[in-house]
Design an enzyme around this catalytic site. Sequence first.
Site, PDB file in Angstrom:
ATOM      1  N   HIS A  74      24.683 -74.678 -11.126  1.00 18.08           N
ATOM      2  CA  HIS A  74      25.475 -75.705 -11.791  1.00 18.08           C
ATOM      3  C   HIS A  74      26.886 -75.797 -11.203  1.00 18.08           C
ATOM      4  CE1 HIS A  74      22.400 -74.604 -14.818  1.00 18.08           C
ATOM      5  NE2 HIS A  74      22.388 -75.915 -15.015  1.00 18.08           N
ATOM      6  N   SER A 101      19.996 -81.011 -15.571  1.00 19.84           N
ATOM      7  CA  SER A 101      21.250 -80.707 -16.267  1.00 19.84           C
ATOM      8  C   SER A 101      22.481 -81.130 -15.479  1.00 19.84           C
ATOM      9  CB  SER A 101      21.322 -79.205 -16.571  1.00 19.84           C
ATOM     10  OG  SER A 101      21.247 -78.445 -15.370  1.00 19.84           O
ATOM     11  N   ASP A 105      27.140 -70.635 -11.073  1.00 22.25           N
ATOM     12  CA  ASP A 105      25.971 -69.767 -11.261  1.00 22.25           C
ATOM     13  C   ASP A 105      24.893 -69.997 -10.204  1.00 22.25           C
ATOM     14  OD1 ASP A 105      25.036 -72.251 -11.974  1.00 22.25           O
ATOM     15  OD2 ASP A 105      24.086 -71.604 -13.845  1.00 22.25           O
TER      16      ASP A 105
END
Length: 218
Positions: free
Chosen positions: A190, A10, A187
């Site tokens: 990320h 991601s 977090d």
Amino acid sequence: MTRFLFQGDSITDGNRGRGDDPNHTIGHSYAYSVASSIGFRYPERHIEFMNRGVSGNDICELYGRWQEETLNLRPDILSIFIGINDACRHYDAPEGCYSDVYENTYRLLLERCLSVNPDMKFIIIEPFTLNTGNMTPERHEKLAQYVHANAAAARRVAQDFGAVFVATQERFDQACLRAPVPYWCWDSVHPTYNGHGLIADAFLNDTRAFFDSYSYKD
């Protein structure tokens, strides 16, 4: 034309578009900053940038789509940023990808690349983590152990395959002396846009000599 491919999870995906719209195909991660900066710096070299990062991937899942989304795209330069999901799954499910599986699979990925293109060049980005307070100190300490083990493995792979290694953890640690952790990462996994800027800056600095000396295709 030289083909450059970003691969990863991601952090690389960056909510990239899956269509042909050139405004969105690279996404909104560090990859966009890197591609725009290098493309601006070397317009006469006609580098085509592609992004195939997929949110949630660990290295085992990356291996599963390697033929279709890496080898079939015939990159000349391949950048890989993978490892944080492997660490998270190692923590949550011990039967998942361990660090030895991570390293061994990483080697298999690059060996498969060289089997189809012996001249392919690699850039490996170090996985990192920061404790943003979204987990207990004990949980993050254990997670960080797995991340750092994967980072060490990635560094070994880079060395053995002659890849450029982009170090991130120390840079993030130093950056956290200048601004709080949540400024860089929201977090523990990320990065914020500021963190993506840090990764892009590290990438551009660590690869400058490579891009200046690379033999580009016409």
